[in-house]
Design a protein around this motif. Structure first.
Motif, PDB file in Angstrom:
ATOM      1  N   ALA A  94     -33.884  57.478  27.441  1.00  0.00           N
ATOM      2  CA  ALA A  94     -34.568  58.012  28.618  1.00  0.00           C
ATOM      3  C   ALA A  94     -35.940  58.579  28.249  1.00  0.00           C
ATOM      4  N   LEU A  95     -35.992  59.322  27.153  1.00  0.00           N
ATOM      5  CA  LEU A  95     -37.275  59.884  26.735  1.00  0.00           C
ATOM      6  C   LEU A  95     -38.224  58.794  26.240  1.00  0.00           C
ATOM      7  N   LYS A  96     -37.677  57.782  25.587  1.00  0.00           N
ATOM      8  CA  LYS A  96     -38.510  56.645  25.171  1.00  0.00           C
ATOM      9  C   LYS A  96     -39.102  55.953  26.387  1.00  0.00           C
ATOM     10  N   ALA A  97     -38.296  55.759  27.425  1.00  0.00           N
ATOM     11  CA  ALA A  97     -38.789  55.118  28.650  1.00  0.00           C
ATOM     12  C   ALA A  97     -39.842  55.976  29.331  1.00  0.00           C
ATOM     13  N   TYR A  98     -39.607  57.284  29.359  1.00  0.00           N
ATOM     14  CA  TYR A  98     -40.623  58.189  29.936  1.00  0.00           C
ATOM     15  C   TYR A  98     -41.944  58.034  29.194  1.00  0.00           C
ATOM     16  N   GLY A  99     -41.912  58.115  27.859  1.00  0.00           N
ATOM     17  CA  GLY A  99     -43.136  58.040  27.083  1.00  0.00           C
ATOM     18  C   GLY A  99     -43.823  56.698  27.218  1.00  0.00           C
ATOM     19  N   ALA A 148     -42.505  56.989  21.117  1.00  0.00           N
ATOM     20  CA  ALA A 148     -41.925  57.547  19.894  1.00  0.00           C
ATOM     21  C   ALA A 148     -42.050  59.066  19.867  1.00  0.00           C
ATOM     22  N   ALA A 149     -43.188  59.586  20.338  1.00  0.00           N
ATOM     23  CA  ALA A 149     -43.414  61.027  20.341  1.00  0.00           C
ATOM     24  C   ALA A 149     -42.347  61.750  21.152  1.00  0.00           C
ATOM     25  N   CYS A 150     -41.917  61.139  22.250  1.00  0.00           N
ATOM     26  CA  CYS A 150     -40.889  61.747  23.086  1.00  0.00           C
ATOM     27  C   CYS A 150     -39.488  61.512  22.528  1.00  0.00           C
ATOM     28  N   GLU A 151     -39.232  60.296  22.063  1.00  0.00           N
ATOM     29  CA  GLU A 151     -37.885  59.941  21.609  1.00  0.00           C
ATOM     30  C   GLU A 151     -37.433  60.779  20.424  1.00  0.00           C
TER      31      GLU A 151
END
Length: 340
Positions: free
Chosen positions: A211-216, A193-196
Motif C-alpha cells: 500500500a505504501l509502495k503504491a502511494y509513493g 521505495a522511500a515510503c515502503e
C-alpha cells in the motif's frame, strides 16, 4: 575534516503550506536526518563535501526523506532506523541529480549554478558515485535484507529510467505509455521505495508494504507530470527554476506528446525541427508554449496528474486516521497544486 555546509530550508511559505506542516510534524527526525547527511558526506578529500554540499544545501525540499519519516509516524513506529534510511533516500536522490545535470548539460539547479557548471563534469559524476556508496553503507548498516533489496532495486530502476529517457529524447514517436514508463522509473521508483521501507522497519505486514509502495509510486508520477507542465508554464519562474529546459534539451514529455498528436502538419513540422532536429531559434520556446496551450496539453497533463493523485490517496485507505496520514494526503495536493 572539511567544514560542514548548513542545510537550507528557505521556501515560499504560502505555496508550501502543506510541506511546511509536514516538515513541522517530522522536525525532530528530520533534524537528525540532516545531521546524518552532513556527517556522511564528509571526506578527507575536500572537493567531495564541497561539491556535495553545494547541492545538498541549495534549498531542496527533502520531500523524499520526509515521506519516509511521515510514513513511519503514520505506522506509529517508535524506533530510529527510519532516520538512517531517510538519509539514504536523500543520498540516492542527490547522486542522481548530480548525474542528471551532467547528462542534461544543465547550468542551473534550483536557481543556482549546477555542480557541473562550477566544478566540471568529471568531479560531479565521481561525487555522485561517492554519494551512492554512502547510501549503500546506510542500507547495509540497517541490517535488513528487505530494506537492501527495496532501495538497491530502486537505485537500479532509476538508472534504467534515465537510460530509457535517453532513448526517447528527440523522438516524437514516443508514446504516452513509453513516457509513463520513463517517469515511473526515474522519478516514482524512489518515492515508492522511500515510503515502503517505513513499513519494513515498522514490522508491518506485506499488504501495508504494498500500500505504501503504491502511494509513493502514484505520488511520484503525479509529481513528475506537474514538473513537466511547469517547464511550459510561467509558474516555473516562481519556483526558482528555468523555463523551457526540457524543450531546449529535446525531452519528449506528455505536454509535447499531446500537442504533437493534436497538431496540424505545420505544427508537427515545428516539433520535428525543434525537438528531433534540435534546430532552435529565438521565439521557438514561446511558440512551443502557445502550442501546448492551444491544444490544452497542459490541462490534459494536469488531469492525468490528478488521476494519479487520486490513486495515491486511495492507497492510504487501509491505514487508520492520524495526523501523519492526513499530511501524507495533503502532500498529494501540494505536489499537484504547484501548477496552479
Amino acid at each position: 575534516m572539511a567544514e560542514s555546509v548548513p542545510l537550507s530550508t528557505d521556501r515560499a511559505p504560502a505555496h508550501h503550506e502543506a510541506l511546511d506542516r509536514l516538515q513541522t510534524l517530522v522536525a525532530d527526525d528530520l533534524s537528525r536526518v540532516n545531521q546524518i547527511i552532513l556527517d556522511r558526506m564528509q571526506s578527507s578529500i575536500p572537493l567531495i563535501p564541497q561539491l556535495a554540499g553545494h547541492l545538498v544545501s541549495s534549498g531542496g525540499k527533502r520531500l523524499r526523506p520526509m515521506l519516509t519519516l511521515a510514513s513511519a509516524q503514520m505506522l506509529a513506529y517508535d524506533g530510529r532506523r527510519h532516520e538512517g534510511l531517510a538519509a539514504c533516500v536523500e543520498f540516492i536522490h542527490t547522486a542522481t541529480l548530480l548525474h542528471d545535470d551532467v547528462v542534461d548539460e544543465s547550468d542551473l539547479r534550483r536557481g543556482i549554478e549546477s555542480a557541473n557548471a562550477v566544478w566540471g563534469n568529471k568531479p560531479s559524476v565521481l561525487v555522485g558515485d561517492f554519494l551512492f556508496s554512502r547510501s549503500f553503507e546506510l542500507m547495509v548498516e540497517d541490517g535488513s535484507l528487505d530494506v537492501l533489496r527495496i532501495l538497491s532495486r530502486a537505485a537500479g530502476i532509476i538508472a534504467e529510467g534515465e537510460v530509457l529517457q535517453l532513448t526517447t529524447s528527440n523522438d516524437l514517436g514516443t508514446t504516452e505509455e513509453a513516457y509513463l514508463e520513463v517517469i515511473g522509473a526515474k522519478t516514482a521508483a524512489l518515492f515508492a521505495a522511500a515510503c515502503e521501507v517505513a513499513a519494513v522497519v515498522a514490522g508491518r505486514p506485506q499488504a501495508e508494504w504494498d500500500a505504501l509502495k503504491a502511494y509513493g509510486h502514484n505520488l511520484g508520477v503525479a509529481f513528475q507530470l506537474v514538473d513537466d507542465i511547469l517547464d511550459y508554464s510561467a509558474k516555473q519562474a516562481e519556483l526558482g527554476k528555468s523555463l523551457g529546459d526540457d524543450f531546449r534539451e529535446g525531452k519528449i514529455t506528455l505536454p509535447v506528446i499531446i500537442a504533437h498528436s493534436r497538431g496540424t502538419d505545420e505544427e508537427r513540422a515545428f516539433w520535428v525541427r525543434t525537438l528531433e532536429d534540435t534546430e532552435q531559434v529565438d521565439g521557438d520556446l514561446d511558440h512551443a508554449i502557445a502550442l501546448v496551450r492551444r491544444h490544452e496539453a497542459l490541462a490534459e497533463t494536469a488531469a492525468r496528474a490528478q488521476s494519479f493523485g487520486e490513486a495515491a490517496r486511495r492507497a492510504l485507505d487501509p491505514f487508520p486516521d492520524n495526523e501523519a496520514k492526513r499530511l501524507l494526503l495533503d502532500i498529494v495536493d501540494f505536489c499537484i497544486d504547484r501548477v496552479y
